[in-house]
Design a protein around this motif. Structure first.
Motif, mmCIF file in Angstrom:
data_model
loop_
_atom_site.group_PDB
_atom_site.id
_atom_site.type_symbol
_atom_site.label_atom_id
_atom_site.label_comp_id
_atom_site.label_asym_id
_atom_site.label_seq_id
_atom_site.Cartn_x
_atom_site.Cartn_y
_atom_site.Cartn_z
ATOM 1 N N ILE A 274 0.851 -1.191 0.000
ATOM 2 C CA ILE A 274 0.000 0.000 0.000
ATOM 3 C C ILE A 274 0.886 1.240 0.000
ATOM 4 C CG2 ILE A 274 -1.701 1.339 1.309
ATOM 5 C CD1 ILE A 274 -2.792 -1.302 2.396
ATOM 6 N N ALA A 275 0.650 2.132 -0.934
ATOM 7 C CA ALA A 275 1.411 3.381 -1.033
ATOM 8 C C ALA A 275 0.584 4.531 -0.469
ATOM 9 C CB ALA A 275 1.766 3.669 -2.491
ATOM 10 N N GLY A 276 1.208 5.352 0.370
ATOM 11 C CA GLY A 276 0.527 6.545 0.877
ATOM 12 C C GLY A 276 -0.436 6.281 2.002
ATOM 13 N N PHE A 277 -0.157 5.266 2.833
ATOM 14 C CA PHE A 277 -0.995 5.042 4.008
ATOM 15 C C PHE A 277 -0.943 6.290 4.904
ATOM 16 C CE2 PHE A 277 -1.785 3.425 8.315
ATOM 17 C CZ PHE A 277 -2.932 2.675 8.094
ATOM 18 N N PRO A 278 -2.013 6.608 5.627
ATOM 19 C CA PRO A 278 -2.019 7.793 6.477
ATOM 20 C C PRO A 278 -0.782 7.879 7.370
ATOM 21 C CG PRO A 278 -4.215 6.860 6.401
ATOM 22 C CD PRO A 278 -3.323 5.912 5.645
ATOM 23 N N THR A 279 -0.250 9.066 7.466
ATOM 24 C CA THR A 279 0.949 9.437 8.248
ATOM 25 C C THR A 279 2.258 9.019 7.582
ATOM 26 O OG1 THR A 279 1.276 7.477 9.687
ATOM 27 C CG2 THR A 279 -0.384 9.115 10.384
ATOM 28 N N GLU A 280 2.214 8.378 6.416
ATOM 29 C CA GLU A 280 3.443 7.906 5.777
ATOM 30 C C GLU A 280 4.288 9.091 5.302
ATOM 31 O OE1 GLU A 280 4.092 4.354 2.742
ATOM 32 O OE2 GLU A 280 3.627 6.221 1.661
ATOM 33 N N SER A 281 5.485 9.212 5.864
ATOM 34 C CA SER A 281 6.410 10.268 5.457
ATOM 35 C C SER A 281 7.254 9.800 4.287
ATOM 36 C CB SER A 281 7.325 10.627 6.631
ATOM 37 O OG SER A 281 8.174 9.516 6.931
ATOM 38 N N ASP A 282 8.070 10.711 3.744
ATOM 39 C CA ASP A 282 8.973 10.319 2.654
ATOM 40 C C ASP A 282 9.915 9.205 3.105
ATOM 41 O OD1 ASP A 282 7.838 12.166 0.967
ATOM 42 O OD2 ASP A 282 9.404 13.694 1.272
ATOM 43 N N GLY A 283 10.436 9.335 4.322
ATOM 44 C CA GLY A 283 11.358 8.325 4.826
ATOM 45 C C GLY A 283 10.691 6.971 5.012
ATOM 46 N N MET A 284 9.465 7.002 5.503
ATOM 47 C CA MET A 284 8.721 5.746 5.672
ATOM 48 C C MET A 284 8.480 5.074 4.323
ATOM 49 S SD MET A 284 5.910 6.986 8.472
ATOM 50 C CE MET A 284 6.299 7.153 10.214
ATOM 51 N N PHE A 285 8.093 5.873 3.330
ATOM 52 C CA PHE A 285 7.897 5.304 2.004
ATOM 53 C C PHE A 285 9.201 4.751 1.438
ATOM 54 C CE2 PHE A 285 8.291 5.805 -2.594
ATOM 55 C CZ PHE A 285 7.367 4.856 -2.993
ATOM 56 N N ASP A 286 10.285 5.465 1.653
ATOM 57 C CA ASP A 286 11.580 4.991 1.152
ATOM 58 C C ASP A 286 11.925 3.626 1.746
ATOM 59 O OD1 ASP A 286 11.924 7.212 -0.436
ATOM 60 O OD2 ASP A 286 13.212 8.268 0.999
ATOM 61 N N ARG A 287 11.532 3.388 2.994
ATOM 62 C CA ARG A 287 11.809 2.088 3.606
ATOM 63 C C ARG A 287 10.946 0.994 2.960
ATOM 64 N NH1 ARG A 287 13.330 5.480 7.813
ATOM 65 N NH2 ARG A 287 11.248 5.929 8.594
ATOM 66 N N THR A 288 9.721 1.328 2.577
ATOM 67 C CA THR A 288 8.899 0.350 1.854
ATOM 68 C C THR A 288 9.495 0.067 0.482
ATOM 69 O OG1 THR A 288 6.829 0.867 3.011
ATOM 70 C CG2 THR A 288 6.626 -0.024 0.788
ATOM 71 N N LEU A 289 9.960 1.111 -0.180
ATOM 72 C CA LEU A 289 10.588 0.928 -1.491
ATOM 73 C C LEU A 289 11.830 0.039 -1.373
ATOM 74 C CD1 LEU A 289 10.215 1.866 -4.441
ATOM 75 C CD2 LEU A 289 11.715 3.798 -3.919
ATOM 76 N N ALA A 290 12.632 0.262 -0.337
ATOM 77 C CA ALA A 290 13.826 -0.564 -0.129
ATOM 78 C C ALA A 290 13.458 -1.993 0.251
ATOM 79 C CB ALA A 290 14.698 0.057 0.964
ATOM 80 N N HIS A 291 12.298 -2.158 0.871
ATOM 81 C CA HIS A 291 11.838 -3.483 1.315
ATOM 82 C C HIS A 291 11.670 -4.436 0.128
ATOM 83 C CE1 HIS A 291 10.418 -5.835 4.667
ATOM 84 N NE2 HIS A 291 9.229 -6.051 4.140
ATOM 85 N N VAL A 292 11.339 -3.882 -1.041
ATOM 86 C CA VAL A 292 11.181 -4.702 -2.243
ATOM 87 C C VAL A 292 12.479 -5.460 -2.525
ATOM 88 C CG1 VAL A 292 10.783 -4.647 -4.740
ATOM 89 C CG2 VAL A 292 9.415 -3.186 -3.211
#
Length: 399
Positions: A274-292
């Motif tokens: 899920i992309a853009g879950f509530p409260t997701e910051s740029d850094g949090m998203f970057d960690r999801t991207l790296a998780h791939v």
């Protein structure tokens, strides 16, 4: 002519086949059943749009709404001028719903008409992720007895199907409500032992917090269990997972993937994110991207976050929709690159393909395969991969 229009998950698709057969068996005429989904607000919007379009195109048809959205918001669906009837989720596969005289049909009889058979092992969910409303639509987790599942699989294999997919809302919860509390791994082992004629067994979405050691042993010990697992991960940031009320951490997911790879080195993973879950910051998203990359994922199913009224997440501080869309696009692009690299790594090697239609099939690892002409749908063929176009494998004729 009767028709079933379905949205959402594979379980909905399986149930749609049962509904269609029961409509015809019960003597229904000019009835359209819309099997709705509630996983996102967009899925509901699409279903309502489809109903309005169907009414314009078929003004004299009887239109019936069922499925998760119709269950959760029965009043709103009943109020739609285009809808003649709303059927509860728990009643939609009951033959009596569609005819008082129709005899019950075996789910196997429906599944056997498909290239692969989707066999329901479980329905409902006992978890309450903050973004999800499905427990309200499907109810608590309910497991089918193992004996009935095995009997159904025997029937579809006897009918000529070469691949069975175990499906449900939360299949790793299978057995929790049965005597002795067996696990999914016990069921998989039973199926493989009791149905030796089954060439391919495939699993749908798994919760890494619930996977048991017996299932992992089966993955490592029986090649009939397909080397492709789709994981319900949703995010790669620890705080976001906590706010989603998921039961695993990013580290748990990475360790799971590493453990499975040791048991089955050729495994290929897919995942829901899920992309853009509530409260997701740029850094949090970057960690999801790296998780791939950390998990070594290949097939990504990416959702921009969609508010579901009535869920806790809908009350959390929202990420702007353009940001959600942009982050989803970045995740999809990461997935596209990983798919392309994986497909290229297969070139020159053998591939076992289940032919889905003329010129198209799927490999053991769920890769799309362009097949040579003349191969019958439903058959298994061992082919050689001659190339890749970045989206699918291109296979030559059987040796």
């Amino acid at each position: 002519m009767n028709r079933v229009v379905t949205f959402g998950c594979r379980l909905n698709a399986r149930e749609a086949g049962i509904i269609g057969r029961q409509l015809d068996a019960g003597g229904a005429a000019d009835t359209i059943v819309v099997n709705t989904c509630a996983v996102t607000a967009e899925a509901e919007r699409q279903a309502r749009q489809a109903v309005r379009r169907l009414r314009r195109d078929h003004p004299r048809a009887t239109i019936v709404a069922t499925g998760c959205s119709a269950e959760i918001d029965r009043e709103a669906w009943s109020a739609m001028a285009e809808v003649d009837r709303v059927v509860a989720n728990g009643e939609k596969t009951d033959p009596a719903t569609w005819s008082t005289t129709a005899a019950p049909r075996s789910p196997a009889a429906v599944s056997a008409q498909r290239v692969r058979a989707f066999v329901e092992i479980q329905n409902g969910c006992d978890h309450h992720c903050t973004f999800c409303i499905i427990p309200r639509g499907r109810g608590a987790s309910r497991s089918r007895p193992a004996s009935r599942i095995v009997d159904e699989i025997r029937a579809v294999v006897a009918g000529g199907r070469h691949e069975v997919v175990l499906t449900g809302v939360d299949i790793t919860a299978w057995g929790d409500d049965l005597p002795g509390r067996p696990r999914l791994g016990d069921l998989v082992r039973l199926i493989l032992d009791r149905v030796p004629a089954l060439p391919r067994l495939r699993l749908t979405s798994l919760d890494v917090a619930e996977v048991d050691d017996t299932l992992l042993d089966a993955l490592g010990g029986d090649t009939r269990l397909m080397p492709h697992l789709h994981l319900s991960l949703q995010a790669g940031d620890a705080m976001i997972l906590k706010r989603m009320r998921r039961r695993h951490t990013p580290g748990d997911a990475v360790r799971f993937c590493e453990k499975v790879r040791r048991l089955r080195p050729d495994i290929v993973f897919g995942a829901d994110l899920i992309a853009g879950f509530p409260t997701e910051s740029d850094g949090m998203f970057d960690r999801t991207l790296a998780h791939v990359g950390d998990c070594g994922l290949t097939w990504l199913h990416v959702f921009p976050y969609s508010e579901r009224p009535g869920t806790p997440a809908a009350r959390m501080p929202a990420v702007p929709k353009p940001v959600r869309k942009e982050r989803a696009a970045r995740l999809r692009e990461a997935g596209r690159r990983r798919v392309s690299a994986y497909l290229e790594s297969c070139v020159g090697g053998p591939v076992e393909v289940l032919v889905e239609s003329e010129g198209r099939g799927r490999s053991e690892h769920f890769a799309p395969v362009a097949t040579p002409p003349g191969l019958a749908a439903g058959d298994l063929h061992r082919l050689t991969v001659g190339g890749s176009d970045g989206y699918r494998l291109i296979a030559g004729p059987p040796a």
